[in-house]
Design an enzyme around this catalytic site. Structure first.
Site, PDB file in Angstrom:
ATOM      1  N   HIS A 281       0.711  -0.895  -0.067  1.00  0.00           N
ATOM      2  CA  HIS A 281       0.111   0.024   0.004  1.00  0.00           C
ATOM      3  C   HIS A 281       1.096   1.033  -0.099  1.00  0.00           C
ATOM      4  O   HIS A 281       0.506   2.362  -0.340  1.00  0.00           O
ATOM      5  CB  HIS A 281      -0.189  -0.066   1.403  1.00  0.00           C
ATOM      6  CG  HIS A 281      -2.133   1.233   1.378  1.00  0.00           C
ATOM      7  ND1 HIS A 281      -2.894   1.927   0.960  1.00  0.00           N
ATOM      8  CD2 HIS A 281      -1.298   2.285   2.140  1.00  0.00           C
ATOM      9  CE1 HIS A 281      -3.222   2.952   1.123  1.00  0.00           C
ATOM     10  NE2 HIS A 281      -2.650   3.169   1.681  1.00  0.00           N
TER      11      HIS A 281
ATOM     12  N   HIS B  14       1.576   5.108  -2.457  1.00  0.00           N
ATOM     13  CA  HIS B  14       1.622   6.682  -2.075  1.00  0.00           C
ATOM     14  C   HIS B  14       2.888   6.888  -2.554  1.00  0.00           C
ATOM     15  O   HIS B  14       3.179   7.752  -3.205  1.00  0.00           O
ATOM     16  CB  HIS B  14       1.967   6.464  -0.473  1.00  0.00           C
ATOM     17  CG  HIS B  14       0.957   6.963  -0.028  1.00  0.00           C
ATOM     18  ND1 HIS B  14      -0.612   7.491   0.272  1.00  0.00           N
ATOM     19  CD2 HIS B  14      -0.229   5.245   0.700  1.00  0.00           C
ATOM     20  CE1 HIS B  14      -1.550   7.469   1.096  1.00  0.00           C
ATOM     21  NE2 HIS B  14      -1.138   6.026   1.724  1.00  0.00           N
TER      22      HIS B  14
ATOM     23  N   GLU C 221      -6.405   9.139  -0.445  1.00  0.00           N
ATOM     24  CA  GLU C 221      -6.614   7.716  -0.521  1.00  0.00           C
ATOM     25  C   GLU C 221      -7.535   6.801  -1.387  1.00  0.00           C
ATOM     26  O   GLU C 221      -7.669   5.648  -1.743  1.00  0.00           O
ATOM     27  CB  GLU C 221      -7.055   7.322   0.599  1.00  0.00           C
ATOM     28  CG  GLU C 221      -5.717   7.645   1.963  1.00  0.00           C
ATOM     29  CD  GLU C 221      -4.620   6.682   2.397  1.00  0.00           C
ATOM     30  OE1 GLU C 221      -4.714   5.673   1.763  1.00  0.00           O
ATOM     31  OE2 GLU C 221      -3.657   6.266   2.783  1.00  0.00           O
TER      32      GLU C 221
ATOM     33  N   SER D  45      -3.663   0.398  -4.370  1.00  0.00           N
ATOM     34  CA  SER D  45      -3.055  -0.337  -4.396  1.00  0.00           C
ATOM     35  C   SER D  45      -3.709  -1.843  -4.393  1.00  0.00           C
ATOM     36  O   SER D  45      -3.202  -2.628  -3.516  1.00  0.00           O
ATOM     37  CB  SER D  45      -2.780  -0.495  -2.745  1.00  0.00           C
ATOM     38  OG  SER D  45      -3.348   0.429  -1.918  1.00  0.00           O
TER      39      SER D  45
HETATM   40 FE   LIG Z   1      -2.645   5.571   2.954  1.00  0.00          FE
END
Ligand SMILES: [Fe+2]
Length: 276
Positions: free
Chosen positions: A153, A158, A198, A217
């Protein structure tokens, strides 16, 4: 997941009973060892989490599945940033490998954290262009699922976006707001972060594309968000007051008219809500 043992004999990282690694002593030992790196970290280059062949295999499996999904469903800014970052496909990269490139591009650094931290802590570090990142990877029995943020993730979702100055500046702005906000204000910032960085989406050439790291992700989210989630107009006031459930697929996705509109909209909301 708890991080502080209730008894000295407890694991450092206590997994929930329904966690895929709950009954795997070897996995639990790995989680404890990797958490220890973060707890002992006192600055300088981030120590390597020495990953096992099985852990690298989980990374490869996730990459195999996500890459084609990204080509079809990720927004252009993310595709551009991932092309620049060039994460290895065959092995999990270390934070200390990525940080020089992130720092050169935007001044961001990814520093280790043992597990979930409070919103104020996470966002507050963004205010100094520091992204708190886990280093452990999900359990090998469920390579396409994680009940908590892991290195897949953090890095696939990110890291690349932190090369983008507009995302970096927005993250810093939200973080600085969190440092001066009261509890209610931090909760609003947390929700806006959730629904944008997110799980936000943007329109591109008439299609809805994934922007947020949680979407990018997750193979499951990428497969379903356009057809099964309720796609909502970009409404920051509504985001700021709408709670979310991090344990399930997201039932509602806010769609900005464009990448630029998302960045400008969140920046303007933040400036108006947290002036100074
Ligand atoms: Fe995150």
């Amino acid at each position: 997941m708890r991080l502080v043992p209730e008894h000295p004999a407890d694991d450092l990282v206590a997994l929930d009973q329904d966690h895929p690694g709950f009954r795997d002593a070897e996995y639990r030992a790995r989680r404890n060892a990797i958490a220890r790196i973060a707890l002992d970290y006192r600055g300088g280059p981030v120590p390597a989490a020495e990953y096992s062949p099985d852990e690298h295999a989980v990374w490869r499996r996730v990459q195999e599945v996500l890459r084609p999904q990204h080509l079809e469903r990720a927004c252009q800014a993310y595709l551009d940033a991932t092309a620049r970052l060039e994460l290895p496909e065959e092995r999990i990269p270390q934070l200390h490998e990525l940080n020089p490139r992130l720092s050169a591009a935007t001044g961001f650094r990814m520093l280790p954290v043992a597990g979930l931290v409070t919103a104020k802590t996470f966002l507050g570090h963004l205010g100094s262009r520091i992204f708190l990142s886990t280093q452990y990877i999900r359990h090998a029995s469920a390579p396409l699922y994680t009940p908590e943020p892991d290195v897949v993730h953090e890095l696939i979702g990110h890291a690349a976006t932190l090369l983008d100055e507009e995302v970096a500046a927005l993250s810093e702005r939200l973080g600085q707001a969190a440092l001066v906000a009261d509890e209610a204000g931090v909760a609003e910032l947390e929700r806006v972060y959730w629904y944008t960085l997110e799980f936000g989406a943007v329109e591109e050439a008439g299609e809805v594309k994934a922007f947020g790291a949680g979407l990018l992700s997750s193979s499951g989210e990428l497969a379903r968000f356009r057809s099964e989630a309720e796609l909502l107009p970009f409404d920051l006031e509504r985001m700021a007051r709408t709670d979310y459930d991090p344990t399930d697929y997201q039932p509602q996705i806010y769609v900005a008219p464009s990448f630029a509109a998302l960045i400008e909209g969140v920046s303007a909301w933040c400036a108006a809500r947290f002036p100074g």
